[in-house]
Design a protein around this motif. Structure first.
Motif, PDB file in Angstrom:
ATOM      1  N   THR A   3     -10.848  12.079   8.147  1.00 17.24           N
ATOM      2  CA  THR A   3     -11.227  12.685   6.882  1.00 17.24           C
ATOM      3  C   THR A   3     -10.122  13.640   6.462  1.00 17.24           C
ATOM      4  OG1 THR A   3     -13.550  12.593   7.543  1.00 17.24           O
ATOM      5  CG2 THR A   3     -12.996  14.066   5.733  1.00 17.24           C
ATOM      6  N   ALA A   4      -9.741  13.583   5.178  1.00 16.14           N
ATOM      7  CA  ALA A   4      -8.694  14.473   4.660  1.00 16.14           C
ATOM      8  C   ALA A   4      -9.050  14.889   3.237  1.00 16.14           C
ATOM      9  CB  ALA A   4      -7.338  13.774   4.666  1.00 16.14           C
ATOM     10  N   CYS A   5      -8.654  16.099   2.866  1.00 17.45           N
ATOM     11  CA  CYS A   5      -8.847  16.520   1.483  1.00 17.45           C
ATOM     12  C   CYS A   5      -7.778  15.817   0.639  1.00 17.45           C
ATOM     13  CB  CYS A   5      -8.752  18.036   1.343  1.00 17.45           C
ATOM     14  SG  CYS A   5      -7.146  18.737   1.694  1.00 17.45           S
ATOM     15  N   VAL A   6      -7.996  15.761  -0.665  1.00 18.14           N
ATOM     16  CA  VAL A   6      -7.067  15.069  -1.560  1.00 18.14           C
ATOM     17  C   VAL A   6      -5.673  15.685  -1.436  1.00 18.14           C
ATOM     18  CG1 VAL A   6      -6.541  14.579  -3.980  1.00 18.14           C
ATOM     19  CG2 VAL A   6      -8.884  14.375  -3.152  1.00 18.14           C
ATOM     20  N   ARG A   7      -5.608  17.005  -1.392  1.00 16.62           N
ATOM     21  CA  ARG A   7      -4.316  17.701  -1.324  1.00 16.62           C
ATOM     22  C   ARG A   7      -3.507  17.299  -0.076  1.00 16.62           C
ATOM     23  NH1 ARG A   7      -3.898  23.356   0.195  1.00 16.62           N
ATOM     24  NH2 ARG A   7      -1.719  23.865  -0.044  1.00 16.62           N
ATOM     25  N   CYS A   8      -4.164  17.314   1.087  1.00 18.15           N
ATOM     26  CA  CYS A   8      -3.469  16.941   2.328  1.00 18.15           C
ATOM     27  C   CYS A   8      -3.117  15.460   2.349  1.00 18.15           C
ATOM     28  CB  CYS A   8      -4.315  17.298   3.545  1.00 18.15           C
ATOM     29  SG  CYS A   8      -4.396  19.062   3.896  1.00 18.15           S
ATOM     30  N   THR A  48     -13.770  21.951   3.507  1.00 17.13           N
ATOM     31  CA  THR A  48     -15.090  21.330   3.652  1.00 17.13           C
ATOM     32  C   THR A  48     -15.805  21.097   2.320  1.00 17.13           C
ATOM     33  OG1 THR A  48     -16.096  23.496   3.967  1.00 17.13           O
ATOM     34  CG2 THR A  48     -15.507  22.260   5.960  1.00 17.13           C
ATOM     35  N   GLY A  49     -15.099  20.973   1.229  1.00 15.76           N
ATOM     36  CA  GLY A  49     -15.723  20.771  -0.077  1.00 15.76           C
ATOM     37  C   GLY A  49     -16.074  19.327  -0.370  1.00 15.76           C
ATOM     38  N   ASP A  50     -16.233  19.050  -1.660  1.00 13.08           N
ATOM     39  CA  ASP A  50     -16.653  17.719  -2.101  1.00 13.08           C
ATOM     40  C   ASP A  50     -15.517  16.710  -2.198  1.00 13.08           C
ATOM     41  OD1 ASP A  50     -19.287  18.485  -2.298  1.00 13.08           O
ATOM     42  OD2 ASP A  50     -19.089  19.114  -4.389  1.00 13.08           O
ATOM     43  N   GLU A  51     -14.293  17.172  -2.369  1.00 14.29           N
ATOM     44  CA  GLU A  51     -13.166  16.271  -2.608  1.00 14.29           C
ATOM     45  C   GLU A  51     -12.517  15.806  -1.298  1.00 14.29           C
ATOM     46  OE1 GLU A  51     -10.497  17.748  -5.565  1.00 14.29           O
ATOM     47  OE2 GLU A  51     -12.132  18.571  -6.751  1.00 14.29           O
ATOM     48  N   LEU A  52     -13.255  15.024  -0.538  1.00 15.44           N
ATOM     49  CA  LEU A  52     -12.730  14.501   0.724  1.00 15.44           C
ATOM     50  C   LEU A  52     -12.445  13.014   0.588  1.00 15.44           C
ATOM     51  CD1 LEU A  52     -15.054  16.349   3.242  1.00 15.44           C
ATOM     52  CD2 LEU A  52     -12.626  16.756   2.892  1.00 15.44           C
ATOM     53  N   THR A  53     -11.363  12.579   1.221  1.00 16.80           N
ATOM     54  CA  THR A  53     -10.973  11.180   1.223  1.00 16.80           C
ATOM     55  C   THR A  53     -10.796  10.743   2.667  1.00 16.80           C
ATOM     56  OG1 THR A  53      -8.614  11.715   1.171  1.00 16.80           O
ATOM     57  CG2 THR A  53      -9.713  11.461  -0.963  1.00 16.80           C
ATOM     58  N   LEU A  54     -10.459   9.482   2.838  1.00 17.78           N
ATOM     59  CA  LEU A  54     -10.139   8.985   4.176  1.00 17.78           C
ATOM     60  C   LEU A  54      -8.640   8.756   4.242  1.00 17.78           C
ATOM     61  CD1 LEU A  54     -13.033   6.453   4.832  1.00 17.78           C
ATOM     62  CD2 LEU A  54     -12.924   8.886   5.359  1.00 17.78           C
ATOM     63  N   ASP A  55      -8.038   9.114   5.359  1.00 17.52           N
ATOM     64  CA  ASP A  55      -6.595   8.970   5.534  1.00 17.52           C
ATOM     65  C   ASP A  55      -6.317   8.132   6.773  1.00 17.52           C
ATOM     66  OD1 ASP A  55      -3.747   9.644   5.182  1.00 17.52           O
ATOM     67  OD2 ASP A  55      -4.033  10.785   7.038  1.00 17.52           O
ATOM     68  N   HIS A  56      -5.364   7.214   6.654  1.00 23.54           N
ATOM     69  CA  HIS A  56      -4.913   6.443   7.811  1.00 23.54           C
ATOM     70  C   HIS A  56      -3.821   7.243   8.510  1.00 23.54           C
ATOM     71  CE1 HIS A  56      -6.967   3.289   5.603  1.00 23.54           C
ATOM     72  NE2 HIS A  56      -6.949   2.562   6.700  1.00 23.54           N
ATOM     73  N   VAL A  57      -4.028   7.578   9.772  1.00 21.12           N
ATOM     74  CA  VAL A  57      -3.044   8.352  10.530  1.00 21.12           C
ATOM     75  C   VAL A  57      -1.713   7.602  10.529  1.00 21.12           C
ATOM     76  CG1 VAL A  57      -2.495   9.373  12.768  1.00 21.12           C
ATOM     77  CG2 VAL A  57      -4.848   9.406  11.934  1.00 21.12           C
ATOM     78  N   LEU A  58      -1.725   6.341  10.928  1.00 22.74           N
ATOM     79  CA  LEU A  58      -0.572   5.451  10.759  1.00 22.74           C
ATOM     80  C   LEU A  58      -0.855   4.693   9.467  1.00 22.74           C
ATOM     81  CD1 LEU A  58       2.069   4.160  11.772  1.00 22.74           C
ATOM     82  CD2 LEU A  58       0.671   2.485  12.980  1.00 22.74           C
ATOM     83  N   LYS A 110       0.657  14.186   2.763  1.00 23.83           N
ATOM     84  CA  LYS A 110       1.070  13.326   3.873  1.00 23.83           C
ATOM     85  C   LYS A 110       1.686  12.027   3.367  1.00 23.83           C
ATOM     86  CE  LYS A 110      -0.807  10.809   7.752  1.00 23.83           C
ATOM     87  NZ  LYS A 110      -0.964   9.512   7.110  1.00 23.83           N
ATOM     88  N   GLY A 111       1.109  11.466   2.307  1.00 24.71           N
ATOM     89  CA  GLY A 111       1.655  10.243   1.719  1.00 24.71           C
ATOM     90  C   GLY A 111       1.694   9.087   2.700  1.00 24.71           C
ATOM     91  N   SER A 112       2.781   8.348   2.693  1.00 24.44           N
ATOM     92  CA  SER A 112       2.934   7.178   3.567  1.00 24.44           C
ATOM     93  C   SER A 112       3.719   7.513   4.822  1.00 24.44           C
ATOM     94  CB  SER A 112       3.633   6.043   2.805  1.00 24.44           C
ATOM     95  OG  SER A 112       2.792   5.559   1.806  1.00 24.44           O
ATOM     96  N   ARG A 113       3.450   8.692   5.357  1.00 25.30           N
ATOM     97  CA  ARG A 113       4.125   9.120   6.582  1.00 25.30           C
ATOM     98  C   ARG A 113       3.091   9.356   7.678  1.00 25.30           C
ATOM     99  NH1 ARG A 113       7.179  14.295   4.237  1.00 25.30           N
ATOM    100  NH2 ARG A 113       5.109  14.536   3.333  1.00 25.30           N
ATOM    101  N   THR A 114       3.570   9.470   8.886  1.00 24.01           N
ATOM    102  CA  THR A 114       2.690   9.842   9.983  1.00 24.01           C
ATOM    103  C   THR A 114       2.525  11.360   9.929  1.00 24.01           C
ATOM    104  OG1 THR A 114       4.476  10.183  11.574  1.00 24.01           O
ATOM    105  CG2 THR A 114       3.565   7.941  11.422  1.00 24.01           C
ATOM    106  N   PRO A 115       1.514  11.909  10.580  1.00 24.10           N
ATOM    107  CA  PRO A 115       1.355  13.366  10.576  1.00 24.10           C
ATOM    108  C   PRO A 115       2.591  14.093  11.126  1.00 24.10           C
ATOM    109  CG  PRO A 115      -0.645  12.346  11.359  1.00 24.10           C
ATOM    110  CD  PRO A 115       0.379  11.251  11.217  1.00 24.10           C
TER     111      PRO A 115
END
Length: 165
Positions: free
Chosen positions: A110-115, A85-95, A119-124
């Motif tokens: 919403t996803a942190c930079v690390r996650c 829940t910190g400041d470094e949050l990004t948006l991630d496309h599930v697909l 995850k990269g260009s893959r599905t969860p």
């Protein structure tokens, strides 16, 4: 003294108003009290927390804009993979977009930079990562305001009148 949830005659949430406006609607007979918190406005008149209008009000459907701010709010400003829940949050496309994923409420979380990097260009599923909550379109613009009050613990009695929280 507080905010009051206003319900339509059909018990669907319409808006949030001040306690003064709610009391005026009650006195004029335009609304009825559904919930109160035990405090008194004056002798034998409890302070309302939820009121219901006596006549149905037709409300036009209003699309909620898909914005970074709204997605962060929907996801409670936390990573949907690890809970950060910190400041470094990004948006991630599930697909991922590289695989045809679109910018929709049901495909962005919403996803942190690390996650997000992990995850990269893959599905969860391919990345062996589990979403804490599946992404969804908010039911109304009022959804954000009501969830803020419920999650703060101030108006728990509102929860039974709101879908999807």
């Amino acid at each position: 003294m507080g905010k009051v949830l206003v319900l339509n005659a059909s018990y669907e949430p319409l808006n949030i108003t001040s306690w003064r406006r709610a009391v005026i609607l009650l006195i004029k007979g335009k609304a009825e009290q559904v919930e109160h918190n035990g405090k008194l406005v004056y002798d034998k008149f409890p302070l309302p927390t939820v009121i219901r209008l006596r006549h149905y009000v037709r409300v036009p459907y209003k699309e909620i804009p898909l914005t970074r701010r709204n997605i962060l709010h929907r996801d409670s400003h936390s990573c949907q993979y690890c809970g950060y829940t910190g400041d470094e949050l990004t948006l991630d496309h599930v697909l991922p977009r590289s695989r045809g994923g679109e910018d929709t409420w049901e495909n962005i979380v919403t996803a942190c930079v690390r996650c997000n990097v992990k995850k990269g260009s893959r599905t969860p599923k391919e990345a062996n990562m589990i979403l804490r909550r599946p992404p969804h379109r908010p039911h109304s613009g009022l959804y954000f305001e009501v969830t803020k009050h419920i999650k703060s613990g101030v108006h728990q009695e509102w929860q039974k009148y709101v879908i999807g929280i």
